[in-house]
Design a protein around this motif. Structure first.
Motif, PDB file in Angstrom:
ATOM      1  N   LYS A 286       9.098   0.182  -8.371  1.00 18.92           N
ATOM      2  CA  LYS A 286       8.117  -0.634  -9.106  1.00 18.92           C
ATOM      3  C   LYS A 286       8.001  -2.028  -8.494  1.00 18.92           C
ATOM      4  O   LYS A 286       6.897  -2.572  -8.368  1.00 18.92           O
ATOM      5  CB  LYS A 286       8.544  -0.743 -10.579  1.00 18.92           C
ATOM      6  N   TYR A 287       9.114  -2.595  -8.115  1.00 17.11           N
ATOM      7  CA  TYR A 287       9.122  -3.909  -7.470  1.00 17.11           C
ATOM      8  C   TYR A 287       8.329  -3.881  -6.168  1.00 17.11           C
ATOM      9  O   TYR A 287       7.546  -4.795  -5.877  1.00 17.11           O
ATOM     10  CB  TYR A 287      10.574  -4.328  -7.202  1.00 17.11           C
ATOM     11  N   GLN A 288       8.487  -2.827  -5.404  1.00 17.99           N
ATOM     12  CA  GLN A 288       7.766  -2.695  -4.143  1.00 17.99           C
ATOM     13  C   GLN A 288       6.259  -2.537  -4.377  1.00 17.99           C
ATOM     14  O   GLN A 288       5.442  -3.095  -3.636  1.00 17.99           O
ATOM     15  CB  GLN A 288       8.324  -1.506  -3.356  1.00 17.99           C
ATOM     16  N   GLU A 289       5.897  -1.797  -5.405  1.00 16.97           N
ATOM     17  CA  GLU A 289       4.480  -1.650  -5.758  1.00 16.97           C
ATOM     18  C   GLU A 289       3.878  -3.011  -6.112  1.00 16.97           C
ATOM     19  O   GLU A 289       2.747  -3.327  -5.718  1.00 16.97           O
ATOM     20  CB  GLU A 289       4.330  -0.692  -6.943  1.00 16.97           C
TER      21      GLU A 289
ATOM     22  N   LEU B  33      10.892  -8.251 -12.393  1.00 12.65           N
ATOM     23  CA  LEU B  33      10.050  -7.329 -13.157  1.00 12.65           C
ATOM     24  C   LEU B  33       9.738  -7.893 -14.543  1.00 12.65           C
ATOM     25  O   LEU B  33      10.587  -8.500 -15.178  1.00 12.65           O
ATOM     26  CB  LEU B  33      10.738  -5.973 -13.295  1.00 12.65           C
ATOM     27  N   THR B  34       8.513  -7.653 -14.991  1.00 11.70           N
ATOM     28  CA  THR B  34       8.105  -8.100 -16.320  1.00 11.70           C
ATOM     29  C   THR B  34       8.452  -7.030 -17.354  1.00 11.70           C
ATOM     30  O   THR B  34       8.876  -5.921 -17.011  1.00 11.70           O
ATOM     31  CB  THR B  34       6.586  -8.346 -16.344  1.00 11.70           C
ATOM     32  N   GLY B  35       8.228  -7.371 -18.622  1.00  9.96           N
ATOM     33  CA  GLY B  35       8.467  -6.394 -19.683  1.00  9.96           C
ATOM     34  C   GLY B  35       7.581  -5.168 -19.525  1.00  9.96           C
ATOM     35  O   GLY B  35       8.020  -4.033 -19.756  1.00  9.96           O
ATOM     36  N   ASN B  36       6.326  -5.386 -19.125  1.00  2.00           N
ATOM     37  CA  ASN B  36       5.405  -4.259 -18.903  1.00  2.00           C
ATOM     38  C   ASN B  36       5.881  -3.389 -17.746  1.00  2.00           C
ATOM     39  O   ASN B  36       5.740  -2.159 -17.785  1.00  2.00           O
ATOM     40  CB  ASN B  36       3.990  -4.779 -18.618  1.00  2.00           C
ATOM     41  N   ASP B  37       6.413  -4.034 -16.706  1.00  2.00           N
ATOM     42  CA  ASP B  37       6.951  -3.277 -15.569  1.00  2.00           C
ATOM     43  C   ASP B  37       8.091  -2.370 -16.024  1.00  2.00           C
ATOM     44  O   ASP B  37       8.162  -1.198 -15.640  1.00  2.00           O
ATOM     45  CB  ASP B  37       7.461  -4.232 -14.479  1.00  2.00           C
ATOM     46  N   GLU B  38       8.970  -2.912 -16.847  1.00  2.00           N
ATOM     47  CA  GLU B  38      10.118  -2.144 -17.328  1.00  2.00           C
ATOM     48  C   GLU B  38       9.650  -0.966 -18.194  1.00  2.00           C
ATOM     49  O   GLU B  38      10.224   0.125 -18.143  1.00  2.00           O
ATOM     50  CB  GLU B  38      11.069  -3.039 -18.127  1.00  2.00           C
ATOM     51  N   ASP B  39       8.587  -1.207 -18.984  1.00  2.00           N
ATOM     52  CA  ASP B  39       8.026  -0.121 -19.806  1.00  2.00           C
ATOM     53  C   ASP B  39       7.465   0.986 -18.908  1.00  2.00           C
ATOM     54  O   ASP B  39       7.626   2.177 -19.203  1.00  2.00           O
ATOM     55  CB  ASP B  39       6.911  -0.658 -20.718  1.00  2.00           C
ATOM     56  N   ASP B  40       6.794   0.582 -17.826  1.00  2.00           N
ATOM     57  CA  ASP B  40       6.240   1.564 -16.880  1.00  2.00           C
ATOM     58  C   ASP B  40       7.353   2.390 -16.234  1.00  2.00           C
ATOM     59  O   ASP B  40       7.214   3.598 -16.045  1.00  2.00           O
ATOM     60  CB  ASP B  40       5.425   0.854 -15.793  1.00  2.00           C
ATOM     61  N   VAL B  41       8.442   1.713 -15.886  1.00  2.00           N
ATOM     62  CA  VAL B  41       9.587   2.399 -15.271  1.00  2.00           C
ATOM     63  C   VAL B  41      10.164   3.425 -16.241  1.00  2.00           C
ATOM     64  O   VAL B  41      10.437   4.574 -15.860  1.00  2.00           O
ATOM     65  CB  VAL B  41      10.677   1.382 -14.858  1.00  2.00           C
ATOM     66  N   LEU B  42      10.338   3.014 -17.492  1.00  2.00           N
ATOM     67  CA  LEU B  42      10.918   3.910 -18.499  1.00  2.00           C
ATOM     68  C   LEU B  42      10.008   5.114 -18.736  1.00  2.00           C
ATOM     69  O   LEU B  42      10.481   6.252 -18.875  1.00  2.00           O
ATOM     70  CB  LEU B  42      11.135   3.148 -19.808  1.00  2.00           C
TER      71      LEU B  42
END
Length: 217
Positions: free
Chosen positions: A80-83, A160-169
């Motif tokens: 996700k970080y790379q994206e 990573l933001t909160g939305n990023d973490e939600d996407d990962v989960l």
């Protein structure tokens, strides 16, 4: 020797003419040329980084099969970080291009150089992510690998933001569901005998006849 000297002389002439053409470009043209070079670098990095992100997705699936959910999540967080880095540099180039094409570019050169500096820093971060060696470190259980994984997790928490973490989960749960579906498909079905309506009807008189004979006795 004469032909070699001629070749060298021609090479020097080409270099001089190329440099002359560059010097004749306006500041705006030079800026557009630099943007094109940066866009070409991003295209090259994107291809290389996409291979790594594909590996990280597959690695997450493998880790889930092994019951290592935390490591699988780390692999997806890295992806996700790379994206985000790729999206960020695309947006930076777009902003710089709009700035250069602006009528007031001459007044915005300071902002342009700052933006180019930020773009270069993002490209350097992308370049640092291209290495495939760290993929193995995310999977290993050695003391050194675990320390590295903890460090990466800590750094990603800042990026990573909160939305990023939600996407990962969400991606992690989707992979878990796919794995569960595959396991269910691979399991053999238990044989089941189907009872027809005719069999049920035929059995009923037998039961009644037994009850009548019981009464006669």
């Amino acid at each position: 020797k004469t032909s070699e000297m001629g070749f060298l002389f021609q090479g020097k002439e080409k270099t001089k003419s190329s440099k002359r053409r560059t010097d004749e470009l306006s500041d705006q043209d030079k800026a557009l040329l630099e943007i094109k070079r940066q866009r070409d670098r991003v295209k090259k990095y994107r291809t290389q980084l996409q291979k790594k992100m594909n590996m990280e997705s597959e690695m997450a699936r493998q880790l889930l099969r092994e019951g290592k959910r935390d490591k699988a999540k780390l692999a997806l967080r890295k992806k996700k970080y790379q994206e985000r880095l790729l999206d960020k540099t695309d947006q930076q180039i777009l902003n710089i291009e709009e700035m250069v094409n602006s009528i007031d570019f001459a007044k915005m050169q300071s902002e342009y150089f700052d933006a180019m500096k930020q773009g270069t820093e993002t490209l350097q971060k992308i370049n640092a992510e291209i290495s495939l060696e760290e993929v193995e470190q995310l999977m290993e259980d050695t003391e050194e690998a675990i320390a590295y994984q903890q460090e990466v997790n800590s750094l990603l928490s800042k990026e990573l933001t909160g939305n990023d973490e939600d996407d990962v989960l969400l991606e992690l749960q989707e992979i878990e569901q796919m794995e569960a579906d595959e396991v269910a498909l691979d399991m053999p079905n238990a044989p089941m005998k189907q009872v027809s309506v005719e069999e049920v009807i035929e059995e009923e008189p037998t039961v009644k006849s037994k009850s009548k004979s019981a009464r006669k006795e």
